[in-house]
Scaffold this active site. Structure first.
Site, PDB file in Angstrom:
ATOM      1  N   VAL A 141       1.078  -0.902  -0.053  1.00  0.00           N
ATOM      2  CA  VAL A 141      -0.007  -0.343  -0.232  1.00  0.00           C
ATOM      3  C   VAL A 141       0.745   1.302   0.119  1.00  0.00           C
ATOM      4  CG1 VAL A 141      -1.489   1.798   1.305  1.00  0.00           C
ATOM      5  CG2 VAL A 141      -1.380  -0.847   1.196  1.00  0.00           C
ATOM      6  N   ASP A 142       1.221   2.597  -1.150  1.00  0.00           N
ATOM      7  CA  ASP A 142       1.695   3.324  -1.423  1.00  0.00           C
ATOM      8  C   ASP A 142       1.245   4.180  -1.226  1.00  0.00           C
ATOM      9  OD1 ASP A 142       3.908   5.319  -1.315  1.00  0.00           O
ATOM     10  OD2 ASP A 142       4.376   3.803  -3.480  1.00  0.00           O
ATOM     11  N   THR A 143       0.695   4.846  -0.516  1.00  0.00           N
ATOM     12  CA  THR A 143      -0.160   6.455  -0.417  1.00  0.00           C
ATOM     13  C   THR A 143       0.990   7.516  -1.921  1.00  0.00           C
ATOM     14  OG1 THR A 143       0.511   7.599   1.671  1.00  0.00           O
ATOM     15  CG2 THR A 143      -1.712   6.184   1.494  1.00  0.00           C
TER      16      THR A 143
END
Length: 156
Positions: free
Chosen positions: A25-27
């Site tokens: 998960v890479d905001t």
């Protein structure tokens, strides 16, 4: 799906066109990226017209020629047209995270900073119980309303 920030990376699974992928998960990523070695050989891809910034030097950057159906970690319906390049793991970017309804929350402390400082000065160690052996209750006692108005402080 939920993940607390720790030394472990926030990784979750997604199903794209019926195939399961695991990704970080890479905001901070605008778009989702699939590792080239995980991209199915029979899925069409084309040279990307734009490069990728922030992942080092990617010599070969592709993009799916099709918009693909995707199911998020909790079966959220979404679509994605991922980038494809040589990276060690897949990245779920904001293009998917928004469709999945992802949130970043920071819990409100149970006690004010002042009360926390007072408790710390008195020897309280967060996560430990109160008392000589630190084995007392670890969570606050909830106040309960006495609807019948019986007991201490009420006439019988």
């Amino acid at each position: 799906w939920a993940s607390q920030v720790s030394e472990n990376r926030p990784v979750c699974k997604a199903i794209i066109q019926g195939k399961q992928f695991e990704g970080l998960v890479d905001t901070g990523a605008d778009v989702s990226i699939i590792a080239l070695n995980q991209w199915p050989k029979n899925w069409p891809k084309q040279k990307a017209v734009t490069g990728l910034v922030g992942i080092g030097t990617a010599s070969e950057v592709y993009q799916s020629t099709e918009i693909l159906h995707c199911l998020g970690p909790d079966n959220q319906e979404s679509t994605v047209q991922p980038m494809i390049t040589s990276i060690p793991l897949n990245l779920w970017g904001r293009d998917l995270l928004q469709q999945w309804g992802a949130e970043i929350t920071m819990p409100t402390p149970l006690y004010s900073p002042t009360s926390q400082k007072i408790m710390t000065k008195m020897g309280y160690i967060p996560g430990k119980g109160l008392g000589k052996n630190e084995d007392g209750i670890k969570v606050p006692v909830e106040a309960k309303i006495n609807q019948k108005r019986e007991g201490i402080g009420y006439p019988f």
